[in-house]
Design an enzyme around this catalytic site. Structure first.
Site, PDB file in Angstrom:
ATOM      1  N   ASN A 102       9.192   7.531 -22.525  1.00  0.00           N
ATOM      2  CA  ASN A 102       8.769   8.215 -23.478  1.00  0.00           C
ATOM      3  C   ASN A 102       8.782   9.904 -22.496  1.00  0.00           C
ATOM      4  OD1 ASN A 102       7.483  10.645 -24.960  1.00  0.00           O
ATOM      5  ND2 ASN A 102       5.613   8.704 -24.996  1.00  0.00           N
ATOM      6  N   HIS A 121      12.224   7.877   3.125  1.00  0.00           N
ATOM      7  CA  HIS A 121      12.057   8.220   4.484  1.00  0.00           C
ATOM      8  C   HIS A 121      11.434   7.325   5.670  1.00  0.00           C
ATOM      9  CE1 HIS A 121      13.848  11.915   2.174  1.00  0.00           C
ATOM     10  NE2 HIS A 121      13.229  11.887   1.600  1.00  0.00           N
ATOM     11  N   GLY A 177       1.523   6.187 -19.201  1.00  0.00           N
ATOM     12  CA  GLY A 177       1.944   7.486 -18.862  1.00  0.00           C
ATOM     13  C   GLY A 177       1.537   7.705 -16.995  1.00  0.00           C
ATOM     14  N   THR A 209       2.318   0.739  -5.182  1.00  0.00           N
ATOM     15  CA  THR A 209       2.615   0.564  -4.112  1.00  0.00           C
ATOM     16  C   THR A 209       3.075  -0.975  -3.563  1.00  0.00           C
ATOM     17  OG1 THR A 209       0.671   0.610  -2.898  1.00  0.00           O
ATOM     18  CG2 THR A 209       1.539   2.472  -3.397  1.00  0.00           C
ATOM     19  N   ARG A 267      -3.859  -2.123  -8.034  1.00  0.00           N
ATOM     20  CA  ARG A 267      -4.677  -3.260  -8.054  1.00  0.00           C
ATOM     21  C   ARG A 267      -4.908  -4.058  -9.084  1.00  0.00           C
ATOM     22  NH1 ARG A 267      -7.824  -0.280  -4.149  1.00  0.00           N
ATOM     23  NH2 ARG A 267      -7.232  -0.249  -2.269  1.00  0.00           N
TER      24      ARG A 267
END
Length: 194
Positions: free
Chosen positions: A83, A113, A140, A163, A178
């Site tokens: 989208n 980094h 989104g 993550t 989660r």
């Protein structure tokens, strides 16, 4: 001795200001700009630009604007939908299965980094690949971080920050993302949610 591109694709520290890498990113930016300037009825032109950007034939449907670093490190299955306003930092491979939906403003990052400030002062960076299975829906504004794998048929809630790896057949939400619950498929099989 490895080139900076070889280091980049190996997940090692590399210099993003290397001339070859700068030229490849500029190529991708030019192609994204051309793609973003097309109109809905210019299907053939969009298909041509996507083939050049990604380096593969694709039936992916991308709503402009779309942005990426290289394009050639993105591989997509069939029937993939991006989208509006999606960003893919494809410093390393981003593998996307078939029948995948990305909501507006989804961001996929492979670039990262060093954690230690003294190492960041070198202005070297590194990356880790991202894999997204088939039949996945990413809501989104979600952010998918470097090194993440998302299993088949999983739903990532809007605004989530992924993550770590997500298993197949789950609904996962939040920051950090989660598993909320398992998804039961049409045959009554429950996913591996925890």
């Amino acid at each position: 001795m490895k080139t900076e591109k070889q280091k980049m694709l190996a997940g090692e520290l590399y210099d993003p200001l290397d001339a070859e890498l700068c030229a490849e990113r500029q190529r991708a930016r030019d192609l994204c700009q051309a793609l973003n300037a097309t109109r809905e009825e210019q299907k053939e032109e969009r298909a041509r630009l996507l083939k050049e950007l990604l380096g593969q034939e694709t039936d992916a449907w991308i709503q402009p604007p779309f942005f990426c670093d290289y394009g050639t490190n993105i591989s997509v299955g069939t029937k993939v939908f991006f989208n509006f306003n999606c960003v893919v930092l494809d410093v390393m491979p981003v593998r996307i299965g078939s029948n995948v939906l990305f909501g507006p403003s989804v961001q996929i990052y492979t670039a990262t980094h060093p954690i230690r400030a003294h190492e960041r002062r070198s202005w070297l960076e590194m990356a880790r690949p991202v894999e997204i299975g088939s039949d996945v829906w990413v809501g989104g504004g979600a952010i998918i971080c470097p090194g993440v794998k998302i299993g088949d048929r999983t739903v990532i809630g809007a605004g989530s920050v992924v993550t770590r790896d997500m298993p197949a057949d789950v609904v996962a939400v939040g920051n950090p993302c989660r598993v909320l619950r398992a998804i039961e498929d049409a045959e009554g099989v429950v996913g591996e949610g925890k």
